[in-house]
Design an enzyme around this catalytic site. Structure first.
Site, PDB file in Angstrom:
ATOM      1  N   ILE A  55     -23.673 -38.301   1.054  1.00 45.29           N
ATOM      2  CA  ILE A  55     -23.066 -39.631   1.043  1.00 45.29           C
ATOM      3  C   ILE A  55     -22.642 -40.014  -0.371  1.00 45.29           C
ATOM      4  O   ILE A  55     -21.555 -40.556  -0.575  1.00 45.29           O
ATOM      5  CB  ILE A  55     -24.028 -40.688   1.641  1.00 45.29           C
ATOM      6  CG1 ILE A  55     -24.246 -40.411   3.131  1.00 45.29           C
ATOM      7  CG2 ILE A  55     -23.476 -42.104   1.445  1.00 45.29           C
ATOM      8  CD1 ILE A  55     -25.303 -41.298   3.779  1.00 45.29           C
ATOM      9  N   CYS A  56     -23.470 -39.714  -1.356  1.00 48.33           N
ATOM     10  CA  CYS A  56     -23.138 -40.063  -2.739  1.00 48.33           C
ATOM     11  C   CYS A  56     -21.876 -39.343  -3.192  1.00 48.33           C
ATOM     12  O   CYS A  56     -21.001 -39.932  -3.828  1.00 48.33           O
ATOM     13  CB  CYS A  56     -24.302 -39.742  -3.666  1.00 48.33           C
ATOM     14  SG  CYS A  56     -25.791 -40.689  -3.294  1.00 48.33           S
TER      15      CYS A  56
END
Length: 162
Positions: A55-56
């Site tokens: 996600i990052c």
């Protein structure tokens, strides 16, 4: 690096109208970046849990791919995690990020804690973003629940309001 004083109660994030906690953190070259030195320029501070995570990576790549939105608005982007400088340097080289990645590694999570976005249980920053005006006041903020990415449209709306 300096340890900022918490601006809010534990577990409560800094919000619109609050002064942004000042900090000094190293970038991927070890060069200190001091938030107070950026007064006079609107700054977006984006906290994220971990370099190289799914996600990052997708969130920061989306910011990278839309950096012109921030540059056009005159906004300096600073992305902050509790990863060490060397990890951030490798990630920046891998992904080609054209904005500063800052290490809140030691004292571990001190800056994330001062913004109210440090997860004490897991020892990393939560996904919190803070748009700071030229006087050092937070004008917009968002903290996403675990496992949920931030929306680029939210950033665009915040930029439109400055």
């Amino acid at each position: 690096m300096t340890s900022p004083e918490p601006a809010v109660a534990p577990g409560q994030a800094v919000g619109a109208g609050d002064p942004a906690p000042d900090f000094t953190l190293p970038d991927t070259h070890g060069t200190p970046v001091h938030l107070a030195d950026l007064r006079g320029q609107t700054t977006l501070v984006v906290f994220y849990p971990f370099a190289f995570s799914g996600i990052c990576t997708s969130e920061l790549c989306e910011l990278r791919d839309n950096i012109e939105d921030f540059e056009t608005a005159g906004v300096r982007l600073l992305a902050v995690s509790t990863d060490p400088v060397f990890t951030l340097k490798a990630w920046q080289e891998t992904e080609g990020f054209g904005f500063d990645l800052l290490s809140d590694f030691w004292p571990h999570g001190a800056v994330a804690r001062s913004f109210g976005v440090f997860d004490e249980e897991s020892g990393h920053a939560l996904r919190g973003s803070f748009l700071i005006d030229t006087d050092g006041i937070v004008r917009w903020s968002v903290v996403s629940p675990r496992g949920r990415r931030r929306d680029l449209e939210g950033y665009r709306q915040a930029l439109a309001e400055i």
